[in-house]
Write a protein that holds these residues in place. Structure first.
Motif, mmCIF file in Angstrom:
data_model
loop_
_atom_site.group_PDB
_atom_site.id
_atom_site.type_symbol
_atom_site.label_atom_id
_atom_site.label_comp_id
_atom_site.label_asym_id
_atom_site.label_seq_id
_atom_site.Cartn_x
_atom_site.Cartn_y
_atom_site.Cartn_z
ATOM 1 N N GLY A 193 63.104 22.497 3.038
ATOM 2 C CA GLY A 193 64.154 21.710 3.677
ATOM 3 C C GLY A 193 65.425 22.476 3.951
ATOM 4 O O GLY A 193 66.302 21.985 4.670
ATOM 5 N N LYS A 194 65.554 23.684 3.419
ATOM 6 C CA LYS A 194 66.775 24.466 3.626
ATOM 7 C C LYS A 194 66.855 25.042 5.034
ATOM 8 O O LYS A 194 67.923 25.463 5.464
ATOM 9 C CB LYS A 194 66.873 25.585 2.586
ATOM 10 C CG LYS A 194 67.167 25.056 1.180
ATOM 11 C CD LYS A 194 67.253 26.162 0.166
ATOM 12 C CE LYS A 194 67.579 25.584 -1.210
ATOM 13 N NZ LYS A 194 67.659 26.613 -2.260
ATOM 14 N N ASN A 195 65.742 25.113 5.715
ATOM 15 C CA ASN A 195 65.757 25.611 7.089
ATOM 16 C C ASN A 195 64.716 24.852 7.896
ATOM 17 O O ASN A 195 63.678 25.398 8.261
ATOM 18 C CB ASN A 195 65.478 27.115 7.132
ATOM 19 C CG ASN A 195 66.031 27.751 8.400
ATOM 20 O OD1 ASN A 195 66.204 27.088 9.415
ATOM 21 N ND2 ASN A 195 66.303 29.038 8.332
ATOM 22 N N PRO A 196 64.986 23.570 8.185
ATOM 23 C CA PRO A 196 64.006 22.754 8.898
ATOM 24 C C PRO A 196 63.749 23.287 10.304
ATOM 25 O O PRO A 196 64.616 23.869 10.942
ATOM 26 C CB PRO A 196 64.668 21.371 8.939
ATOM 27 C CG PRO A 196 66.124 21.639 8.784
ATOM 28 C CD PRO A 196 66.226 22.835 7.908
ATOM 29 N N GLY A 197 62.527 23.079 10.762
ATOM 30 C CA GLY A 197 62.182 23.515 12.106
ATOM 31 C C GLY A 197 61.537 24.881 12.157
ATOM 32 O O GLY A 197 60.947 25.258 13.168
ATOM 33 N N ARG A 198 61.655 25.667 11.086
ATOM 34 C CA ARG A 198 61.024 26.985 11.031
ATOM 35 C C ARG A 198 59.671 26.894 10.345
ATOM 36 O O ARG A 198 59.498 26.124 9.406
ATOM 37 C CB ARG A 198 61.886 27.977 10.238
ATOM 38 C CG ARG A 198 63.125 28.465 10.955
ATOM 39 C CD ARG A 198 63.767 29.567 10.140
ATOM 40 N NE ARG A 198 62.902 30.730 10.068
ATOM 41 C CZ ARG A 198 62.760 31.497 8.984
ATOM 42 N NH1 ARG A 198 63.406 31.214 7.883
ATOM 43 N NH2 ARG A 198 61.968 32.543 9.001
ATOM 44 N N LYS A 199 58.709 27.681 10.819
ATOM 45 C CA LYS A 199 57.472 27.830 10.085
ATOM 46 C C LYS A 199 57.764 28.687 8.861
ATOM 47 O O LYS A 199 58.200 29.835 8.982
ATOM 48 C CB LYS A 199 56.411 28.484 10.966
ATOM 49 C CG LYS A 199 55.863 27.583 12.052
ATOM 50 C CD LYS A 199 54.722 28.259 12.789
ATOM 51 C CE LYS A 199 54.122 27.325 13.831
ATOM 52 N NZ LYS A 199 52.983 27.957 14.553
ATOM 53 N N PHE A 200 57.542 28.132 7.697
ATOM 54 C CA PHE A 200 57.977 28.796 6.475
ATOM 55 C C PHE A 200 56.988 28.467 5.364
ATOM 56 O O PHE A 200 56.734 27.299 5.070
ATOM 57 C CB PHE A 200 59.379 28.320 6.105
ATOM 58 C CG PHE A 200 59.992 29.044 4.938
ATOM 59 C CD1 PHE A 200 60.508 30.322 5.097
ATOM 60 C CD2 PHE A 200 60.043 28.449 3.687
ATOM 61 C CE1 PHE A 200 61.066 30.999 4.027
ATOM 62 C CE2 PHE A 200 60.596 29.119 2.611
ATOM 63 C CZ PHE A 200 61.122 30.391 2.785
ATOM 64 N N GLY A 201 56.407 29.486 4.758
ATOM 65 C CA GLY A 201 55.446 29.279 3.686
ATOM 66 C C GLY A 201 56.078 29.517 2.333
ATOM 67 O O GLY A 201 57.063 30.245 2.198
#
Length: 362
Positions: free
Chosen positions: A228-236
């Motif tokens: 949730g700290k960087n919504p919108g990014r693909k992040f694993g």
């Protein structure tokens, strides 16, 4: 981040003596180059997603002095990339100990050797005694990530800026920088840090966070907060673990007790606990708990996955349901123990829908 598998796996810390353990068991990992290549090729041929070395410069003392013998991660990754075909190979790089222009060029070279399979695990560091070897002071915790931010900004400029550039920041004053050739592909970036600053840094700059699991009950909440700290990014979000599996739970638990309670190096475990206070991934109270020191001996404080083959898959399914994309796995011996993972755990994971079948021709 690395494959289409629901739950992804890599081997962790095979570039160091004892791997992730602090056991005196005679079958413990021997850090030779031939052993590293053999283990890497086993993982490559089995379809594991990645290999992740530890950035280590000195051992933990005690009778075993675990991780005293260690291969430098960028050089190690370059060599391993030349000996494998499919698997992504990371370097765990202490940004405070290597100039970003030099590091960017090294990592580009590694990426060309591996035809686009290099990955960077950027770490800000926590081991003050290792920093002293370089004559570098360990910065205050939050300041380490301010430095890391400027470091990765410079690295990415070297990778991607087509023209000469200058950089004038708080930590680097650079003139006329260039860095051709560019990497074959944008290297996958992972960042290891479970503190608030560490996870925020990863969310801004990396493709994935490599975290520490302290308990299962809060894991799903922790993972959701990071994402949730960087919504919108693909992040694993990945985690560290160590694995002991046998045909039955009793056999696995008996072997775990053997490597820890009978053959454990408790002095080394105490040294690790004392040193890790600066990492801020665990509290001082947690680090001094007896069970945490058992985890230090079995797997450098990482999450224990111990049991039958079915138990292991059940745990991986639970970690996946909590939002983790995968785990890096430590083994007592990466060659001798690997058949348990390859021949028993992976097929069960496929049947559970956690992984897809793999062929070396894929």
């Amino acid at each position: 981040m690395l494959s289409k598998n629901t739950f992804q796996l890599g081997l962790f810390a095979l570039n160091c003596s004892n791997g992730m353990t602090m056991t005196k068991a005679p079958e413990r990992w021997q850090n030779t180059w031939d052993n590293n290549v053999h283990a890497a090729q086993l993982a490559d041929e089995a379809g594991l997603e990645f290999l992740l070395p530890v950035g280590r410069w000195k051992g933990y003392g005690g009778e075993t002095n675990s991780q005293r013998s260690n291969f430098e991660p960028i050089t190690w990754a370059t060599g391993i990339l030349g000996q494998t075909k499919h698997i992504r190979v990371f370097s765990t790089t202490h940004c405070a100990l290597i100039h970003p222009v030099f590091a960017a060029k090294q990592m580009t070279t590694a990426d060309h050797v591996g035809h686009g399979r290099f990955g960077l695990n950027i770490v800000a560091g926590w081991n003050a005694s290792e920093f002293s070897m370089f004559g570098v002071s360990l910065k205050e915790h939050d300041d380490r990530y301010a430095y890391a931010q400027e470091w990765i900004d410079v690295v990415k400029k070297v990778w991607h800026e087509p023209e000469l550039f200058d950089h004038h920041g708080d930590f680097f004053d650079l003139v006329g920088v260039e860095g051709h050739p560019a990497p074959v592909e944008e290297p996958v970036i992972m960042s290891a840090g479970s503190s608030a600053k560490g996870s925020a840094f990863a969310a801004r700059n990396a493709d994935a966070l490599f975290m520490v699991i302290n308990d299962l009950e809060s894991l799903a909440t922790q993972v959701a907060e990071v994402k949730g700290k960087n919504p919108g990014r693909k992040f694993g979000v990945f985690a560290s673990s160590h694995l002991v599996c046998r045909p039955t739970r009793l056999e696995a638990e008996d072997y775990y007790r053997y490597i820890v309670d009978e053959m454990g190096d408790w002095e080394a475990a105490d040294n690790m606990a004392a040193g890790r206070l600066t990492a801020q991934s665990s509290t001082a109270e947690q680090l001094q708990q007896h069970e945490m020191k058992r985890r230090n001996i079995a797997g450098s404080g990482t999450w224990p996955v111990v049991g039958s083959y079915d138990d292991v898959v059940d745990m991986y399914a639970r970690l996946s349901e909590s939002g983790l994309q995968g785990v890096a796995v430590g083994l007592v011996n990466y060659i001798d123990e690997f058949p348990h993972l390859r021949d028993e755990v992976l097929p069960r994971m496929e049947r559970r829908g956690l992984r897809l079948p793999f062929s070396i021709d894929d």
